[in-house]
Design an enzyme around this catalytic site. Structure first.
Site, short mmCIF file in Angstrom:
data_model
loop_
_atom_site.label_atom_id
_atom_site.label_comp_id
_atom_site.label_asym_id
_atom_site.label_seq_id
_atom_site.Cartn_x
_atom_site.Cartn_y
_atom_site.Cartn_z
N LYS A 41 0.76 -1.23 -0.05
CA LYS A 41 0.00 0.08 -0.20
C LYS A 41 0.96 1.19 0.03
O LYS A 41 1.53 1.52 1.09
CB LYS A 41 -1.15 -0.06 1.11
N GLU B 150 10.38 1.03 10.28
CA GLU B 150 11.14 2.40 10.09
C GLU B 150 10.85 3.60 10.21
O GLU B 150 9.59 3.75 9.43
CB GLU B 150 12.07 2.22 8.73
N CYS C 153 13.57 10.96 6.45
CA CYS C 153 13.79 10.49 7.79
C CYS C 153 15.19 10.44 8.40
O CYS C 153 15.30 10.79 9.26
CB CYS C 153 13.31 9.11 8.10
N GLU D 214 10.06 15.97 15.07
CA GLU D 214 10.32 15.99 13.78
C GLU D 214 9.50 16.83 12.69
O GLU D 214 8.37 16.67 12.57
CB GLU D 214 10.29 14.50 13.29
#
Length: 489
Positions: free
Chosen positions: A185, A260, A294, A393
């Site tokens: 997906k 992750e 990331c 973040e």
């Protein structure tokens, strides 16, 4: 999605689900729009899968796995098909890169020069490595034991929007090479390149049902992919809170997960570093892919003795970056993926200023480039590591610059984070490089470089940055079930 040549905004076709080797509409018939971030105009209509579509794709993958058409195929035969897919990716590199750039907003030179070639390398690497995975055997008095590594089964892969084609092949290549069937997906923001892998799979001779790709919302579809009892592995790349949800859902069926997740990596510059090299590398580490990585070196820790000098060089370099149309080969920074994400990034900049950070460059949306989601390369300095902009973040082109005094001070600041994904150290002192690398809590650490990846090495983070490792043998360990067989001699 049919083949296209000389791809442009006008020729990208609508995307359907890829299930059992065929492109099909969603069961509901519903679609959603894929948007070009550089214009905020519609690129294509995309089939909007629901829970029933996910169940269908998983059922097909399960039936195909049990048939043995792929799981029991010889490793050499599987590798040959995956290598053919790799070749086909490179044959269509221009088309795939264009679709990736238009869907994500990233510069075409990155899509063409790195992302798509790396995707082809993923397919070939895991295909070849599967032939050389070491198997174990042990002898003892009158007995011998050996370990077999069998395909785990149906694998759910949930892919983020920042590097969709590369991330999909990074996961799918290993899972397929190990003999699993796969349901992918891609993110709803960026589904178009992922769907195209179905065409490549068919042309390469991948049996129908081995690879299935469904597009739709993360809620109902993602939940089904993480709770269906036929799923035996889940690999997820994305935001940390979503990763927690994936893990909770997977726990209901005891499905192993690889996560992750996010990062707030420290990029540490010591006074003995080559400053010009450190500036170039640090610019790349935060502004590549618009900061939507990331692994970004988003916390820039600079030793006080060189703080002003380094900051001046860094700001000058940031202000020279060419922000513009992602399809322009000269563009160095494109558009953020969506209006909502641009607002989130800008909101963090305002939060930083309200917390007492100072603005050295950028800090606002670029409006002279039309209606796209363009944001200036931004530098916040004199930041305290306790500020939200240093702890959370941002996932955009915003770096926070933090001064430090000593090596111990730098390590303490670097580790003062919920994340533990990556880190960078710039120094010409070899002993210091190894000392710091040993003590920074991160799954990946670069010394005098950034974003260099050897696919044989483990990839992943600690703390809120994830669970597990993939890459090389670690991928095969995750995507297989180990079985010990012992026999009397």
């Amino acid at each position: 999605m049919g083949q296209t040549t000389n791809v442009s905004r006008k020729t990208i076709k609508n995307a359907k689900l890829f299930i059992d080797g065929e492109y099909v509409d969603a069961i509901s018939g519903e679609t959603f729009d894929s948007i070009d971030p550089s214009t905020n105009c519609k690129l294509a209509s995309v089939a909007n899968a629901n829970e029933q579509d996910a169940q269908k794709a998983i059922a097909v993958a399960q039936r195909t796995f049990e048939s043995g058409v792929w799981s029991k195929m010889s490793v050499d035969e599987r590798a040959s098909i995956l290598c053919k897919m790799s070749d086909l990716v490179m044959e269509r590199v221009d088309e795939l890169a264009t679709v990736e750039t238009l869907d994500v907003g990233k510069p075409i030179k990155e899509s063409r020069g790195f992302d798509i070639p790396r995707a082809a390398a993923n397919l070939r690497f895991f295909a070849e490595m599967a032939k050389y995975v070491v198997h174990e055997n042990y002898e003892m008095s009158k007995f011998m034991s050996y370990a077999k590594y069998a395909p785990a089964g149906v694998t759910s892969l949930i892919i983020p929007w920042n590097l969709p084609f590369m991330q999909m092949t990074w996961k799918a290549s290993a899972a397929l090479a190990a003999g699993n069937t796969v349901v992918v997906k891609p993110a709803s923001y960026t589904p178009l390149s992922a769907v195209m892998l179905g065409e490549i799979a068919n042309e390469a001779g991948l049996p129908p049902g081995v690879l299935n790709i469904i597009t739709g919302p993360g809620g109902s579809v993602g939940t089904q992919m993480c709770t269906n009892p036929h799923v035996r592995r889940i690999s997820f790349v994305g935001e940390s809170n979503t990763g927690k949800t994936v893990m909770k859902n997977a726990a209901s069926e005891l499905i192993p997960v690889s996560l992750e997740l996010g990062g707030k990596s420290a990029n540490i510059v010591f006074e003995d570093a080559d400053l010009d090299e450190a500036v170039r590398g640090s610019i790349e580490a935060i502004y590549r892919n618009q900061g939507e990585i990331c692994l970004a070196g988003s916390r820039l820790l600079v030793q006080e003795s060189i703080y002003d000098q380094f900051l001046d060089k860094f700001v000058q370099a940031a202000q020279k970056l060419k922000v513009g149309d992602p399809m322009d080969p000269a563009t160095e920074m494109g558009a953020l993926v969506s209006k909502n994400h641009l607002e989130t990034v800008d909101g963090y900049v305002q939060i930083g200023l309200s917390e007492g950070a100072k603005l050295a460059a950028g800090g606002k949306r670029l409006t002279d480039l039309g209606e796209g989601n363009y944001y200036e390369p931004t530098v916040l300095y004199d930041v305290d590591n306790k500020m939200r902009v240093a702890q959370e973040e941002i996932f955009g082109p915003v770096v926070v610059v933090i001064p430090f005094k000593t090596e111990e001070d730098a390590i303490r600041i670097a580790n003062d984070s919920i994340y533990g994904l990556a880190g960078v150290v710039w120094t010409n002192d070899l002993r210091r490089a190894h000392r710091v690398a040993e003590q920074v809590h991160a799954g990946l650490l670069w010394i005098n470089c950034w974003y260099v990846r050897d696919l044989r090495t483990p990839f992943g983070g600690s703390k809120a940055s994830g669970i597990g490792r993939e890459g090389g043998r670690h991928s095969f360990e995750f995507y297989t079930e180990a079985k010990t067989v012992t026999m009397k001699l």
